[in-house]
Design a protein around this motif. Structure first.
Motif, PDB file in Angstrom:
ATOM      1  N   GLN A 116       0.838  -1.198   0.000  1.00 36.63           N
ATOM      2  CA  GLN A 116       0.000   0.000   0.000  1.00 36.63           C
ATOM      3  C   GLN A 116       0.880   1.258   0.000  1.00 36.63           C
ATOM      4  O   GLN A 116       0.621   2.202  -0.739  1.00 36.63           O
ATOM      5  N   ALA A 117       1.899   1.279   0.825  1.00 43.21           N
ATOM      6  CA  ALA A 117       2.793   2.439   0.910  1.00 43.21           C
ATOM      7  C   ALA A 117       3.552   2.666  -0.391  1.00 43.21           C
ATOM      8  O   ALA A 117       3.912   3.796  -0.710  1.00 43.21           O
ATOM      9  N   SER A 118       3.786   1.605  -1.140  1.00 41.36           N
ATOM     10  CA  SER A 118       4.562   1.765  -2.381  1.00 41.36           C
ATOM     11  C   SER A 118       3.844   2.675  -3.370  1.00 41.36           C
ATOM     12  O   SER A 118       4.500   3.396  -4.130  1.00 41.36           O
ATOM     13  N   ASP A 119       2.520   2.688  -3.354  1.00 43.49           N
ATOM     14  CA  ASP A 119       1.778   3.562  -4.261  1.00 43.49           C
ATOM     15  C   ASP A 119       2.135   5.023  -4.025  1.00 43.49           C
ATOM     16  O   ASP A 119       2.526   5.732  -4.945  1.00 43.49           O
ATOM     17  N   TRP A 120       2.014   5.467  -2.772  1.00 42.76           N
ATOM     18  CA  TRP A 120       2.307   6.878  -2.518  1.00 42.76           C
ATOM     19  C   TRP A 120       3.803   7.146  -2.498  1.00 42.76           C
ATOM     20  O   TRP A 120       4.244   8.216  -2.901  1.00 42.76           O
ATOM     21  N   PHE A 121       4.616   6.176  -2.070  1.00 42.78           N
ATOM     22  CA  PHE A 121       6.062   6.401  -2.021  1.00 42.78           C
ATOM     23  C   PHE A 121       6.624   6.601  -3.428  1.00 42.78           C
ATOM     24  O   PHE A 121       7.369   7.550  -3.681  1.00 42.78           O
ATOM     25  N   PHE A 122       6.262   5.721  -4.354  1.00 41.16           N
ATOM     26  CA  PHE A 122       6.804   5.839  -5.704  1.00 41.16           C
ATOM     27  C   PHE A 122       6.157   6.976  -6.493  1.00 41.16           C
ATOM     28  O   PHE A 122       6.775   7.538  -7.393  1.00 41.16           O
ATOM     29  N   ALA A 123       4.929   7.348  -6.140  1.00 45.84           N
ATOM     30  CA  ALA A 123       4.331   8.553  -6.736  1.00 45.84           C
ATOM     31  C   ALA A 123       5.120   9.778  -6.281  1.00 45.84           C
ATOM     32  O   ALA A 123       5.412  10.678  -7.089  1.00 45.84           O
ATOM     33  N   PHE A 124       5.489   9.807  -5.004  1.00 46.83           N
ATOM     34  CA  PHE A 124       6.321  10.894  -4.490  1.00 46.83           C
ATOM     35  C   PHE A 124       7.662  10.918  -5.216  1.00 46.83           C
ATOM     36  O   PHE A 124       8.112  11.955  -5.681  1.00 46.83           O
ATOM     37  N   GLU A 125       8.299   9.757  -5.326  1.00 48.16           N
ATOM     38  CA  GLU A 125       9.588   9.677  -6.009  1.00 48.16           C
ATOM     39  C   GLU A 125       9.474  10.168  -7.454  1.00 48.16           C
ATOM     40  O   GLU A 125      10.354  10.843  -7.962  1.00 48.16           O
ATOM     41  N   GLY A 126       8.362   9.833  -8.105  1.00 50.12           N
ATOM     42  CA  GLY A 126       8.150  10.265  -9.481  1.00 50.12           C
ATOM     43  C   GLY A 126       7.975  11.767  -9.612  1.00 50.12           C
ATOM     44  O   GLY A 126       8.230  12.342 -10.673  1.00 50.12           O
ATOM     45  N   SER A 127       7.550  12.403  -8.520  1.00 44.32           N
ATOM     46  CA  SER A 127       7.339  13.852  -8.558  1.00 44.32           C
ATOM     47  C   SER A 127       8.619  14.635  -8.283  1.00 44.32           C
ATOM     48  O   SER A 127       8.671  15.832  -8.550  1.00 44.32           O
ATOM     49  N   LEU A 128       9.631  13.967  -7.761  1.00 44.72           N
ATOM     50  CA  LEU A 128      10.885  14.659  -7.469  1.00 44.72           C
ATOM     51  C   LEU A 128      11.531  15.136  -8.766  1.00 44.72           C
ATOM     52  O   LEU A 128      11.472  14.461  -9.783  1.00 44.72           O
ATOM     53  N   GLY A 129      12.165  16.269  -8.693  1.00 44.64           N
ATOM     54  CA  GLY A 129      12.818  16.799  -9.876  1.00 44.64           C
ATOM     55  C   GLY A 129      11.834  17.355 -10.875  1.00 44.64           C
ATOM     56  O   GLY A 129      12.091  17.332 -12.084  1.00 44.64           O
ATOM     57  N   SER A 130      10.703  17.848 -10.375  1.00 40.76           N
ATOM     58  CA  SER A 130       9.684  18.375 -11.289  1.00 40.76           C
ATOM     59  C   SER A 130      10.189  19.589 -12.065  1.00 40.76           C
ATOM     60  O   SER A 130       9.616  19.942 -13.088  1.00 40.76           O
ATOM     61  N   ASN A 131      11.270  20.204 -11.584  1.00 36.59           N
ATOM     62  CA  ASN A 131      11.856  21.322 -12.315  1.00 36.59           C
ATOM     63  C   ASN A 131      12.867  20.861 -13.366  1.00 36.59           C
ATOM     64  O   ASN A 131      13.499  21.671 -14.026  1.00 36.59           O
ATOM     65  N   LEU A 132      13.004  19.541 -13.537  1.00 35.16           N
ATOM     66  CA  LEU A 132      13.880  18.968 -14.560  1.00 35.16           C
ATOM     67  C   LEU A 132      13.040  18.454 -15.719  1.00 35.16           C
ATOM     68  O   LEU A 132      11.898  18.034 -15.527  1.00 35.16           O
ATOM     69  N   THR A 133      13.635  18.424 -16.897  1.00 27.16           N
ATOM     70  CA  THR A 133      12.958  17.770 -18.013  1.00 27.16           C
ATOM     71  C   THR A 133      13.038  16.268 -17.791  1.00 27.16           C
ATOM     72  O   THR A 133      13.837  15.791 -16.973  1.00 27.16           O
TER      73      THR A 133
END
Length: 151
Positions: A116-133
């Motif tokens: 269950q935690a992997s859903d929000w954890f990896f969504a968070f990880e995917g959002s990191l670096g939003s200022n990068l292409t």
């Protein structure tokens, strides 16, 4: 410039601004700040999730191997595993063939919690670096993997 009116953007870092270790430290701090702003109420820290995730994918892993792979010092790993055990998330087993070793597995409750935690954890990880292409983020990932020896 008046020292009293200096802002954080005005602070001269000189060579620190290109020092890899310093920049990585700032990056880690930034990641943790954002994580705890968004997920502080989840009662699961990034390091704890990482340990549980690796155990999920390596049931029965030896505590020493886990600590070495994640670069967690032995004393800290022992304390962390004990805490996770006290929370009912991991079970420890001492194998008959090596009484000095400790094998770690997740409890059934922990398996569900980690999935269950992997859903929000990896969504968070995917959002990191939003200022990068996307290409810059991929390049950063490749370079960091190489830097830490995961290539």
């Amino acid at each position: 410039m008046d020292m009293a009116t200096r802002t954080t953007d005005d602070v001269n870092l000189d060579r620190l601004g290109t020092a890899l270790g310093f920049l990585m430290r700032l990056a880690q701090i930034k990641v943790y700040e954002v994580f705890f702003e968004e997920f502080g109420d989840r009662h699961l820290k990034p390091g704890e999730f990482s340990v549980l995730w690796v155990i999920l994918h390596n049931p029965g892993i030896r505590q020493s191997v886990l600590g070495q792979r994640l670069r967690i010092k032995r004393a800290h790993m022992t304390k962390l595993i004990r805490s996770l055990e006290d929370q009912g998330l991991v079970s420890r087993r001492i194998p008959d063939e090596d009484r000095r070793a400790v094998e770690i597995s997740l409890t059934p409750e922990a398996v569900a919690k980690v999935r269950q935690a992997s859903d929000w954890f990896f969504a968070f990880e995917g959002s990191l670096g939003s200022n990068l292409t996307a290409a810059e983020r991929e390049q950063m990932t490749v370079l960091l993997r190489k830097f830490v020896g995961l290539t």
